[in-house]
Motif scaffolding. Structure first.
Motif, PDB file in Angstrom:
ATOM      1  N   UNK A  38       0.832  -1.200   0.000  1.00 55.78           N
ATOM      2  CA  UNK A  38       0.000   0.000   0.000  1.00 55.78           C
ATOM      3  C   UNK A  38       0.858   1.238   0.000  1.00 55.78           C
ATOM      4  N   UNK A  39       0.253   2.329  -0.488  1.00 56.07           N
ATOM      5  CA  UNK A  39       0.933   3.620  -0.501  1.00 56.07           C
ATOM      6  C   UNK A  39       0.484   4.391   0.722  1.00 56.07           C
ATOM      7  N   UNK A  40       0.992   3.993   1.867  1.00 57.05           N
ATOM      8  CA  UNK A  40       0.484   4.513   3.132  1.00 57.05           C
ATOM      9  C   UNK A  40       1.363   5.616   3.687  1.00 57.05           C
ATOM     10  N   UNK A  41       2.248   6.191   2.861  1.00 54.96           N
ATOM     11  CA  UNK A  41       3.207   7.133   3.412  1.00 54.96           C
ATOM     12  C   UNK A  41       2.836   8.574   3.194  1.00 54.96           C
ATOM     13  N   UNK A  42       1.755   8.850   2.393  1.00 57.18           N
ATOM     14  CA  UNK A  42       1.459  10.226   2.036  1.00 57.18           C
ATOM     15  C   UNK A  42       0.609  10.891   3.084  1.00 57.18           C
ATOM     16  N   UNK A  43       0.975  12.076   3.456  1.00 61.59           N
ATOM     17  CA  UNK A  43       0.120  12.973   4.205  1.00 61.59           C
ATOM     18  C   UNK A  43      -0.356  12.455   5.533  1.00 61.59           C
ATOM     19  N   UNK A  44       0.453  11.744   6.287  1.00 63.13           N
ATOM     20  CA  UNK A  44      -0.027  11.199   7.543  1.00 63.13           C
ATOM     21  C   UNK A  44       0.005  12.260   8.639  1.00 63.13           C
ATOM     22  N   UNK A  45      -0.342  13.450   8.298  1.00 58.71           N
ATOM     23  CA  UNK A  45      -0.414  14.470   9.332  1.00 58.71           C
ATOM     24  C   UNK A  45       0.862  15.228   9.487  1.00 58.71           C
ATOM     25  N   UNK A  46       1.942  14.812   8.834  1.00 58.94           N
ATOM     26  CA  UNK A  46       3.191  15.557   8.904  1.00 58.94           C
ATOM     27  C   UNK A  46       3.975  15.237  10.153  1.00 58.94           C
ATOM     28  N   UNK A  47       5.263  15.560  10.122  1.00 59.96           N
ATOM     29  CA  UNK A  47       6.119  15.344  11.277  1.00 59.96           C
ATOM     30  C   UNK A  47       5.850  16.384  12.330  1.00 59.96           C
ATOM     31  N   UNK A  48       6.041  16.038  13.590  1.00 58.41           N
ATOM     32  CA  UNK A  48       5.843  16.991  14.685  1.00 58.41           C
ATOM     33  C   UNK A  48       7.098  17.790  14.974  1.00 58.41           C
ATOM     34  N   UNK A  49       8.206  17.469  14.283  1.00 59.77           N
ATOM     35  CA  UNK A  49       9.448  18.183  14.553  1.00 59.77           C
ATOM     36  C   UNK A  49       9.302  19.634  14.154  1.00 59.77           C
ATOM     37  N   UNK A  50       9.749  20.538  15.008  1.00 63.49           N
ATOM     38  CA  UNK A  50       9.755  21.942  14.688  1.00 63.49           C
ATOM     39  C   UNK A  50       8.459  22.646  15.042  1.00 63.49           C
ATOM     40  N   UNK A 104      -6.616  15.388   1.667  1.00 63.50           N
ATOM     41  CA  UNK A 104      -7.052  14.304   0.783  1.00 63.50           C
ATOM     42  C   UNK A 104      -6.883  12.961   1.481  1.00 63.50           C
ATOM     43  N   UNK A 105      -5.764  12.803   2.186  1.00 62.68           N
ATOM     44  CA  UNK A 105      -5.503  11.549   2.889  1.00 62.68           C
ATOM     45  C   UNK A 105      -6.549  11.312   3.986  1.00 62.68           C
ATOM     46  N   UNK A 106      -6.876  12.360   4.717  1.00 63.64           N
ATOM     47  CA  UNK A 106      -7.870  12.215   5.789  1.00 63.64           C
ATOM     48  C   UNK A 106      -9.231  11.840   5.218  1.00 63.64           C
ATOM     49  N   UNK A 107      -9.601  12.482   4.108  1.00 63.48           N
ATOM     50  CA  UNK A 107     -10.885  12.199   3.486  1.00 63.48           C
ATOM     51  C   UNK A 107     -12.052  12.758   4.272  1.00 63.48           C
ATOM     52  N   UNK A 108     -13.247  12.637   3.738  1.00 61.85           N
ATOM     53  CA  UNK A 108     -14.439  13.099   4.452  1.00 61.85           C
ATOM     54  C   UNK A 108     -14.715  12.199   5.652  1.00 61.85           C
ATOM     55  N   UNK A 161     -10.613   9.250  -3.184  1.00 64.16           N
ATOM     56  CA  UNK A 161      -9.280   9.859  -3.101  1.00 64.16           C
ATOM     57  C   UNK A 161      -8.593   9.456  -1.794  1.00 64.16           C
ATOM     58  N   UNK A 162      -9.368   9.401  -0.705  1.00 64.74           N
ATOM     59  CA  UNK A 162      -8.798   8.970   0.575  1.00 64.74           C
ATOM     60  C   UNK A 162      -8.344   7.518   0.496  1.00 64.74           C
ATOM     61  N   UNK A 163      -9.113   6.683  -0.198  1.00 59.06           N
ATOM     62  CA  UNK A 163      -8.707   5.284  -0.379  1.00 59.06           C
ATOM     63  C   UNK A 163      -7.452   5.203  -1.240  1.00 59.06           C
ATOM     64  N   UNK A 164      -7.406   6.013  -2.302  1.00 61.24           N
ATOM     65  CA  UNK A 164      -6.237   5.988  -3.186  1.00 61.24           C
ATOM     66  C   UNK A 164      -4.976   6.465  -2.470  1.00 61.24           C
ATOM     67  N   UNK A 165      -5.112   7.455  -1.598  1.00 64.01           N
ATOM     68  CA  UNK A 165      -3.953   7.957  -0.862  1.00 64.01           C
ATOM     69  C   UNK A 165      -3.350   6.875   0.021  1.00 64.01           C
ATOM     70  N   UNK A 166      -4.149   5.883   0.419  1.00 61.58           N
ATOM     71  CA  UNK A 166      -3.672   4.813   1.294  1.00 61.58           C
ATOM     72  C   UNK A 166      -3.266   3.558   0.533  1.00 61.58           C
ATOM     73  N   UNK A 167      -3.830   3.345  -0.641  1.00 60.58           N
ATOM     74  CA  UNK A 167      -3.591   2.076  -1.346  1.00 60.58           C
ATOM     75  C   UNK A 167      -3.616   2.289  -2.851  1.00 60.58           C
TER      76      UNK A 167
END
Length: 328
Positions: A38-50, A104-108, A161-167
């Motif tokens: 799966x393409x599970x790496x996009x847009x997971x909320x971003x890094x908390x660093x900084x 888009x990753x979060x979806x509705x 789109x949310x499904x596509x962002x994950x898989x």
């Protein structure tokens, strides 16, 4: 967005592509997915660093450890000095701004009553290669899209789109995204997604919708090219009818009314079936006859369309009335 080609556009359920996860009733999906990764790496909320400063590690003292202006109280974070107030202010968590990819990753929001079990068994089987929680989330987005695609195609599209962002490596997900994009009028996206699905699973079921996307994007020649694909010969009668509708529409787009009529006349217009594809074939033929100036023939075929259009998929009755009024 292209014009509403009522009675001519391919049905999402008729070409075979409508059996996907975004299709009506939840769907059966394409023939065999691609890689299970799966393409599970996009847009997971971003890094908390900084997000927040570390409190100013160098501000505690100058050379030799001598306290800087503001005193030790400020350096230790106590409220007695100006430096401490600055650090206290800067240390507050700032609200995160979601990027377009993250949104888009979060979806509705997912409807509570949609569990993913609504999907066809074949679709669920293609999701099994994903991690369990990820598969469950993708399934719910696909199922939600299937529920919404008729009443709110844009919202259904956002779920896909949310499904596509994950898989994005699963053909069934790309297929669902393409169908929902088509229903929502995003023809460029629909074409790209269905091409991707076709590359993954080799299915040709999507060709009528892909051809109609070319029409909507102003490329009727490409639509006709797809309509002449050798694989169309192996389509079911219903799927062939869908491709006929698109080809005839493309001929009309190019001003070739006679060619459009010949294309439709090769289809089973006199079939005794009352299925929607027969209704839409007859309607397209009547509409093209009227456009060609053959009003008497058009009137007859609008009546023949209305005779089998029990679900009122077309306005054949109204078109017949209008023609009769002009001829009176």
């Amino acid at each position: 967005m292209a014009e509403d080609r009522r009675g001519q556009r391919p049905s999402r359920g008729g070409s075979g592509a409508g059996r996907s996860s975004a299709g009506r009733g939840g769907a059966t999906g394409g023939r065999g997915g691609s890689s299970s990764r799966s393409d599970d790496s996009r847009g997971r909320g971003g890094s908390s660093r900084g997000d927040a400063p570390r409190g100013g590690a160098r501000g505690a003292g100058g050379k030799g450890g001598a306290p800087t202006r503001g005193g030790n109280k400020a350096a230790s974070g106590k409220t007695g000095g100006r430096g401490g107030q600055d650090r206290a202010f800067r240390g507050r968590a700032e609200p995160k701004i979601r990027t377009a990819d993250q949104a888009e990753y979060d979806g509705p929001p997912l409807p509570e009553h949609v569990t993913g079990a609504e999907l066809d068994r074949g679709v669920r089987a293609q999701l099994k290669g994903l991690p369990e929680k990820l598969a469950a989330r993708v399934a719910r987005h696909l199922a939600a899209a299937g529920v919404l695609i008729d009443e709110d195609p844009e919202l259904a599209y956002r779920h896909t789109l949310a499904a596509r962002a994950r898989a994005s490596r699963l053909a069934v997900v790309r297929e669902a995204t393409g169908e929902a994009a088509y229903a929502a009028g995003h023809y460029d996206v629909a074409l790209a997604e269905l091409r991707a699905a076709k590359r993954m699973n080799g299915a040709t079921d999507y060709l009528p919708i892909m051809a109609d996307c070319h029409r909507a994007l102003g490329n009727p020649e490409q639509a006709i090219k797809l309509a002449k694909s050798p694989s169309v010969a192996n389509f079911s009668t219903e799927a062939k009818a869908e491709m006929t509708l698109v080809e005839a529409g493309a001929r009309r787009d190019m001003g070739q009314l006679d060619a459009a009529l010949r294309t439709l006349e090769l289809a089973p217009l006199t079939s005794k079936s009352r299925q929607p594809w027969v209704v839409r074939l007859r309607y397209a033929y009547a509409d093209t006859l009227e456009a060609a100036g053959r009003e008497a023939d058009a009137l007859a075929w609008f009546h023949r369309t209305h005779a089998i259009d029990s679900e009122e998929l077309t306005d054949a009755a109204g078109r017949a009335d209008a023609l009769e009024s002009r001829q009176a």
